[in-house]
Design a protein around this motif. Structure first.
Motif, mmCIF file in Angstrom:
data_model
loop_
_atom_site.group_PDB
_atom_site.id
_atom_site.type_symbol
_atom_site.label_atom_id
_atom_site.label_comp_id
_atom_site.label_asym_id
_atom_site.label_seq_id
_atom_site.Cartn_x
_atom_site.Cartn_y
_atom_site.Cartn_z
ATOM 1 N N ARG A 9 40.754 54.907 96.859
ATOM 2 C CA ARG A 9 39.499 55.714 97.669
ATOM 3 C C ARG A 9 38.113 55.199 96.965
ATOM 4 N NH1 ARG A 9 39.311 61.487 97.718
ATOM 5 N NH2 ARG A 9 41.475 61.452 98.352
ATOM 6 N N HIS A 10 38.286 55.073 95.745
ATOM 7 C CA HIS A 10 36.915 54.634 95.043
ATOM 8 C C HIS A 10 36.597 53.160 95.258
ATOM 9 C CE1 HIS A 10 33.821 54.757 92.094
ATOM 10 N NE2 HIS A 10 34.314 53.698 91.539
ATOM 11 N N LYS A 11 37.753 52.500 94.926
ATOM 12 C CA LYS A 11 37.579 51.100 95.341
ATOM 13 C C LYS A 11 37.196 50.672 96.751
ATOM 14 C CE LYS A 11 40.521 46.683 94.696
ATOM 15 N NZ LYS A 11 41.799 46.108 94.223
ATOM 16 N N ALA A 12 38.051 51.379 97.611
ATOM 17 C CA ALA A 12 37.551 51.035 98.903
ATOM 18 C C ALA A 12 35.824 51.405 99.301
ATOM 19 C CB ALA A 12 38.209 51.687 100.058
ATOM 20 N N PHE A 13 35.377 52.758 98.792
ATOM 21 C CA PHE A 13 33.979 52.989 98.967
ATOM 22 C C PHE A 13 33.175 52.012 98.283
ATOM 23 C CE2 PHE A 13 35.232 57.385 99.814
ATOM 24 C CZ PHE A 13 34.711 57.727 101.188
ATOM 25 N N ASN A 14 33.559 51.373 97.293
ATOM 26 C CA ASN A 14 32.902 50.518 96.481
ATOM 27 C C ASN A 14 32.702 49.195 97.410
ATOM 28 O OD1 ASN A 14 31.051 49.872 93.951
ATOM 29 N ND2 ASN A 14 32.864 48.342 93.740
ATOM 30 N N THR A 15 33.750 48.717 97.688
ATOM 31 C CA THR A 15 33.811 47.621 98.652
ATOM 32 C C THR A 15 32.697 47.587 99.838
ATOM 33 O OG1 THR A 15 36.037 47.034 97.840
ATOM 34 C CG2 THR A 15 35.161 45.978 99.625
ATOM 35 N N CYS A 16 32.996 49.050 100.307
ATOM 36 C CA CYS A 16 32.119 49.094 101.980
ATOM 37 C C CYS A 16 30.510 49.429 101.346
ATOM 38 C CB CYS A 16 32.640 50.273 102.625
ATOM 39 S SG CYS A 16 34.558 49.991 103.303
ATOM 40 N N GLY A 17 30.368 49.860 100.281
ATOM 41 C CA GLY A 17 29.329 50.192 99.841
ATOM 42 C C GLY A 17 28.247 48.879 99.937
ATOM 43 N N SER A 18 28.712 47.891 99.376
ATOM 44 C CA SER A 18 27.887 46.635 99.474
ATOM 45 C C SER A 18 27.589 46.249 100.596
ATOM 46 C CB SER A 18 28.830 45.570 98.646
ATOM 47 O OG SER A 18 29.028 45.809 97.533
ATOM 48 N N HIS A 19 28.784 46.593 101.552
ATOM 49 C CA HIS A 19 28.320 45.872 103.097
ATOM 50 C C HIS A 19 27.391 46.868 103.613
ATOM 51 C CE1 HIS A 19 29.791 45.248 107.449
ATOM 52 N NE2 HIS A 19 28.960 44.117 106.950
ATOM 53 N N VAL A 20 27.553 48.316 103.483
ATOM 54 C CA VAL A 20 26.534 49.267 104.138
ATOM 55 C C VAL A 20 25.156 48.964 103.508
ATOM 56 C CG1 VAL A 20 25.943 51.783 104.102
ATOM 57 C CG2 VAL A 20 28.524 50.839 104.336
ATOM 58 N N CYS A 21 24.992 48.735 102.203
ATOM 59 C CA CYS A 21 23.691 48.270 101.806
ATOM 60 C C CYS A 21 22.793 47.072 102.505
ATOM 61 C CB CYS A 21 23.673 48.206 100.221
ATOM 62 S SG CYS A 21 24.083 49.553 99.320
ATOM 63 N N VAL A 22 23.813 46.141 102.587
ATOM 64 C CA VAL A 22 23.356 44.836 103.302
ATOM 65 C C VAL A 22 22.949 45.354 104.767
ATOM 66 C CG1 VAL A 22 24.137 42.535 104.258
ATOM 67 C CG2 VAL A 22 24.276 43.296 101.718
ATOM 68 N N ILE A 23 23.822 45.954 105.522
ATOM 69 C CA ILE A 23 23.532 46.203 106.797
ATOM 70 C C ILE A 23 22.344 47.200 106.837
ATOM 71 C CG2 ILE A 23 24.305 47.719 108.814
ATOM 72 C CD1 ILE A 23 27.002 47.115 108.039
ATOM 73 N N LEU A 24 21.892 48.204 106.028
ATOM 74 C CA LEU A 24 20.770 48.747 106.143
ATOM 75 C C LEU A 24 19.498 47.888 105.851
ATOM 76 C CD1 LEU A 24 21.803 52.143 104.184
ATOM 77 C CD2 LEU A 24 21.774 51.745 106.709
ATOM 78 N N LEU A 25 19.568 46.970 104.706
ATOM 79 C CA LEU A 25 18.500 46.137 104.659
ATOM 80 C C LEU A 25 18.057 45.075 105.657
ATOM 81 C CD1 LEU A 25 19.610 45.071 100.683
ATOM 82 C CD2 LEU A 25 17.643 46.395 101.284
#
Length: 319
Positions: A236-252
């Motif tokens: 779960r932590h690994k998946a959150f970390n991977t998705c977190g990068s994409h979410v940051c880019v989306i927000l930016l």
């Protein structure tokens, strides 16, 4: 009454006025803009080089990331060099055709980047919710087709804007109160009804972006629901970390864009030079931050950067 000769009413050149009221500060403003632009070129160039040379990164997620880097380079390079020429040399003159070309590639790259972000969200959705089918669904052929869809949709959405602008007569008004050419900035100089330009320029691209945002949001809601059902905390932590990068880019990408559009449309009390500064900051800032976010938060890319750029230096020092 004879019909208008539209050819004679098309100006040979436009004049980009820059940031009105801050002309004396153009040189100082150009310093951070130039620095951000050069850093964005370097970061995206390194990202493309790493993904191109490392075969282990020839996966859908990183291929989409390379598309994003190309769109970022197009978005910033379309406007920033001309903005810097305006700030440094007062070279605000731009031909009518060059202005339309800049307008086209500015909006085109923005829409293409939105499609790529949607494709990256779909890639994460399949990888997390249907991991066994990921390799079968996200093949290299599917990635290439997604890139073609991004190009085709963006082209078909923005290309009509050129004809909508070419049909307009311009009666001597050729000063654009901005640092670059964009659809409504050009249309407002026309001495004719621009209601079609306003309707199309606002409704069609905005609707396309909103659809992308909704689909991305749905993808991440489904991803979150799937992650909460994963028993392994490590997975779960690994998946959150991977998705977190994409979410940051989306927000930016989306938050500054929507903020700029909304303040431009409804923030009448905000000074004009603030609108222009925000619009200029938006163009190079996401291209700067995207490689940083993925370089810091994605372990595979961080390792490859260390391997390519740092390990050879350490070996040379040892020799």
């Amino acid at each position: 009454m004879p019909p208008f000769n539209l050819t004679s009413l098309t100006p040979a050149t436009f004049i980009l006025a820059g940031i009105l009221g801050m002309e004396k500060s153009h040189i100082w403003i150009s310093i951070p803009f130039c620095s951000i632009y050069l850093a964005a070129l370097l970061g995206n160039g390194v990202l493309l080089f790493i993904i191109r040379t490392e075969r282990s990164l020839h996966q859908p997620m990183y291929l989409f990331l390379s598309m994003l880097a190309i769109a970022d380079l197009m978005l910033s390079t379309t406007t920033v060099p001309k903005v810097l020429a305006l700030f440094w040399f007062r070279a605000g003159e731009i031909s009518f055709d060059a202005c339309l070309t800049q307008m086209f590639f500015l909006h085109f790259s923005f829409l293409a980047e939105s499609v790529i972000l949607l494709a990256m969200a779909f890639d994460r959705f399949v990888a997390i919710c249907y991991p066994l089918q990921h390799a079968a669904v996200l093949t290299q052929s599917a990635v290439v087709k997604t890139g073609l869809v991004a190009l085709l949709r963006s082209f078909c959405t923005i290309f009509p804007c050129i004809f909508l602008l070419k049909r307009l007569p311009f009666c001597g008004h050729n000063v654009i109160p901005h640092t670059y050419c964009e659809h409504m900035g050009i249309a407002r100089l026309a001495c004719a009804d621009i209601s079609i330009n306003v309707l199309y320029g606002l409704a069609v691209p905005f609707a396309a972006i909103v659809v992308d945002v909704i689909l991305i949001a749905v993808s991440y809601v489904l991803i979150l629901l799937a992650l909460f059902r994963v028993p392994s905390r490590t997975a779960r932590h690994k998946a959150f970390n991977t998705c977190g990068s994409h979410v940051c880019v989306i927000l930016l990408f989306y938050i500054p864009a929507f903020f700029t559009v909304l303040t431009h449309r409804f923030g009448r009390e905000i000074p004009h030079h603030i609108h222009i500064l925000l619009a200029n900051l938006y163009v190079p800032f996401p291209p700067l931050m995207n490689p940083v976010v993925y370089g810091v938060r994605t372990q595979q890319i961080k390792e490859k950067v260390m391997k390519v750029f740092i390990c050879p230096k350490s070996r040379l020092l040892q020799e």
